[in-house]
Design a protein around this motif. Structure first.
Motif, PDB file in Angstrom:
ATOM      1  N   LEU A  39     -68.284 -17.380  47.071  1.00 14.96           N
ATOM      2  CA  LEU A  39     -68.440 -17.066  48.485  1.00 14.96           C
ATOM      3  C   LEU A  39     -69.566 -16.052  48.596  1.00 14.96           C
ATOM      4  O   LEU A  39     -69.416 -14.899  48.202  1.00 14.96           O
ATOM      5  N   TRP A  77     -70.115 -20.690  51.642  1.00 20.61           N
ATOM      6  CA  TRP A  77     -69.107 -21.064  50.651  1.00 20.61           C
ATOM      7  C   TRP A  77     -69.679 -22.199  49.822  1.00 20.61           C
ATOM      8  O   TRP A  77     -70.044 -23.257  50.348  1.00 20.61           O
ATOM      9  N   LEU A 127     -64.132 -16.790  57.294  1.00 21.79           N
ATOM     10  CA  LEU A 127     -64.628 -16.548  55.935  1.00 21.79           C
ATOM     11  C   LEU A 127     -63.504 -16.475  54.918  1.00 21.79           C
ATOM     12  O   LEU A 127     -63.654 -16.948  53.784  1.00 21.79           O
ATOM     13  N   MET A 172     -62.495 -17.785  42.399  1.00 21.17           N
ATOM     14  CA  MET A 172     -63.471 -17.507  43.444  1.00 21.17           C
ATOM     15  C   MET A 172     -64.188 -16.186  43.185  1.00 21.17           C
ATOM     16  O   MET A 172     -63.553 -15.144  43.029  1.00 21.17           O
ATOM     17  N   ALA A 208     -62.476 -19.963  54.106  1.00 21.66           N
ATOM     18  CA  ALA A 208     -63.503 -20.833  53.514  1.00 21.66           C
ATOM     19  C   ALA A 208     -63.146 -21.317  52.112  1.00 21.66           C
ATOM     20  O   ALA A 208     -63.384 -22.489  51.774  1.00 21.66           O
ATOM     21  N   PRO A 209     -62.569 -20.486  51.224  1.00 18.40           N
ATOM     22  CA  PRO A 209     -62.270 -20.959  49.868  1.00 18.40           C
ATOM     23  C   PRO A 209     -61.267 -22.110  49.804  1.00 18.40           C
ATOM     24  O   PRO A 209     -61.113 -22.730  48.739  1.00 18.40           O
TER      25      PRO A 209
END
Length: 432
Positions: free
Chosen positions: A80, A119, A97, A4, A100-101
Motif C-alpha cells: 500500500l 494499492w 485506504l 501487506m 484497499a488491502p
C-alpha cells in the motif's frame, strides 16, 4: 493474501513544505504527539514498512529508521503506497485506504490530481526494481490503474497546514498514545510525581508519562482538550497548561509558562507564552516572549524575549514566502507566525513579523525585524546578511546535538553540505 507492506513516499509537492522538509523526509514531520509516519503506521498496521525518500534526505532517513527499508521494495508482498503528506485522520478517505488491502486488483486513490495512495498487490513483481529511486514515483506507481477519488483526504501542502491539523491531531494522539481516560487523581499516580499544591481540572483527560514531575503551583486545565506529558517531562512552578497539549519526553516547561494548543517533540525547553505551536523536537524557547501559530524545526533556539507577531494590524489574511515558487503566497489564515527550519537560532529581543519563514541553519541577531524570508545558512539580521560558513554551521550543530546526547553523523554533515550548495542561488538573491 501475502503480507501487506506500507510504503510512505515523497512526491514533488513536498517542496511546498520548505523549510521544514529541507532536512527530513516529509513523513517525519510532527503533527501533534505523533509524526505523519507514526500516525500512518498506527492507522494501517502494516507487517512491514518501506520508506521512499528524496536523495538529499535518504541517508538521514535510514539512520532515523533503521528497521525500515529505505528506497527498496520487499522481495514479494503486497504494497500500500501512501503519500507521505497524507494525514491519516478519521473519515471516508481513511476508510477507503484501510479497506484497499482486501482488493485483489490494484487501484489508485487521488485528490485533485495528486496521488494520495495506491494499492498494488505483488508490487515487487509488477513494478520496476528502481521505482523507488525515481523522482516521479507517483507516475510510476499510478500509471494505468483504476482510480478512486478521495474528496476528504488531507494532504499537507504548506508549513502552515500543520496549524490546521494541530488540535485535531492532539485529540487523536492523546487516545492513541495515552489510552482511555484515567480516573485516579494526579497525586495518586505513583509512576509520576505531582505536588499537592498543583491545580488540575478534568484530571481524567490529563495523562502523565513515567517519571513526569509537576512542581508546586502549576495549573493543568484539560477542560478544552487533553494534556499529555511524556516520560520524564517536568512542569515547573506556576506554569499554566491549557489543553489540548502534548509535551514530548524530557521536555522542560519552564517557571511561569503559559501554554495552550502546544505540541513538542523530545527534550525541548519551553517557556513564556506559547499558543498553537509545534516544536519538532530538541528545540528551546525557554524564556519570556510570545510564540504563536508557529512551527519550529529541531535544534532551534530562540533568545530571551523573542516575540512573534501572528496577527496583522488590519486583521487580514497573512502572506508568507514560498521558497519553491520564489514568491509570497496567501496563507488564507488570519493567524500565522514563524516557520523556522532546523538548526536555526536567534538572539535576544528578536522580533518576527507575521508569516516569517526562516530557513535551516540561520543565525539571526540585532535590532528591528529581520526580513520575512531568510534563506538557509544566513548570518545577520535586519541590517544585512552574509552566508553562514558551512564549517562553522556544522561545528555548532555537532556541539548543540551533543548537549542532547545525539551524535552528529556523517549523514547529517553530508545533508547540510548538500543543502548549503543547493541554496547558494537563494542566498545570492536575498542577501543582495
Amino acid at each position: 493474501m501475502s503480507a501487506m507492506h506500507l510504503c510512505l513516499f515523497e512526491d514533488p509537492h513536498v517542496a511546498g513544505l520548505r523549510p521544514l522538509v529541507d532536512t527530513r523526509a516529509v513523513y517525519d514531520l510532527r503533527l501533534g504527539g505523533r509524526t505523519l509516519l507514526e500516525t500512518a503506521c498506527d492507522a494501517f498496521g502494516p507487517s512491514g514498512l518501506v520508506l521512499h525518500a528524496r536523495p538529499i534526505v535518504a541517508d538521514v532517513t535510514r539512520h532515523a529508521h533503521s528497521s525500515a527499508a529505505v528506497n527498496v521494495l520487499p522481495d514479494g508482498g503486497d504494497v500500500l503506497f501512501v503519500n507521505g503528506r497524507y494525514v491519516a485522520g478519521a473519515g471516508e478517505a481513511l476508510r477507503h485506504l484501510t479497506e484497499a488491502p482486501a482488493r485483489t486488483e490494484a487501484r489508485a486513490f487521488v485528490q485533485n490530481g495528486s496521488l494520495v495512495a495506491a494499492w498494488v498487490p505483488e508490487a515487487s513483481a509488477r513494478l520496476p526494481d528502481d521505482v523507488l529511486a525515481r523522482p516521479a514515483l507517483t507516475a510510476n506507481v499510478a500509471r494505468d490503474l483504476p482510480v478512486t477519488d478521495l474528496d476528504d483526504a488531507t494532504l499537507l501542502r504548506r508549513p502552515w497546514d500543520l496549524l490546521d491539523t494541530l488540535r485535531p491531531a492532539l485529540a487523536r494522539d492523546a487516545e492513541a498514545l495515552a489510552g482511555p481516560p484515567v480516573q485516579a487523581s494526579l497525586v495518586d499516580r505513583r509512576h509520576a510525581t505531582t505536588h499537592e499544591s498543583a491545580t488540575s481540572l478534568r484530571e481524567e483527560q490529563i495523562h502523565l508519562g513515567t517519571g513526569a514531575t509537576i512542581k508546586p503551583g502549576a495549573i493543568l486545565n484539560a477542560e478544552d482538550g487533553p494534556i499529555v506529558l511524556g516520560a520524564n517531562v517536568t512542569v515547573h512552578e506556576r506554569a499554566v497548561l491549557r489543553g489540548p497539549c502534548y509535551f514530548g519526553p524530557k521536555t522542560q516547561v519552564k517557571i511561569g509558562a503559559n501554554m495552550e494548543g502546544v505540541a513538542t517533540g523530545t527534550w525541548c525547553k519551553i517557556g513564556g507564552e506559547v499558543h498553537d505551536a509545534v516544536l519538532q523536537g530538541f528545540s528551546n524557547k525557554g524564556h519570556p516572549g510570545f510564540l504563536g501559530h508557529s512551527v519550529l524545526g529541531r535544534w532551534c533556539n530562540l533568545g530571551a524575549d523573542t516575540n512573534t507577531s501572528n496577527l496583522k494590524n488590519d486583521y487580514g489574511t497573512v502572506s508568507a514566502y514560498a521558497p519553491d515558487e520564489g514568491r509570497f503566497v496567501d496563507t488564507g489564515r488570519q493567524f500565522a507566525g514563524l516557520f523556522m527550519g532546523d538548526h536555526s537560532k536567534c538572539g535576544i529581543n528578536t522580533m518576527f513579523n507575521t508569516g516569517t519563514i526562516v530557513g535551516a541553519n540561520c543565525n539571526l541577531f540585532g535590532g528591528d525585524f529581520p526580513p520575512r524570508y531568510v534563506p538557509p545558512f544566513s548570518w545577520g539580521g535586519a541590517s544585512g546578511f552574509t552566508a553562514y560558513r558551512l564549517d562553522k554551521a556544522c561545528a555548532v550543530a555537532e556541539r548543540v546535538m551533543g548537549r542532547r546526547d545525539t551524535p552528529f553523523t556523517d549523514a547529517d554533515r553530508a545533508l547540510l553540505t548538500a543543502l548549503f550548495e543547493r541554496t547558494q542561488d537563494e542566498r545570492a538573491e536575498h542577501h543582495s
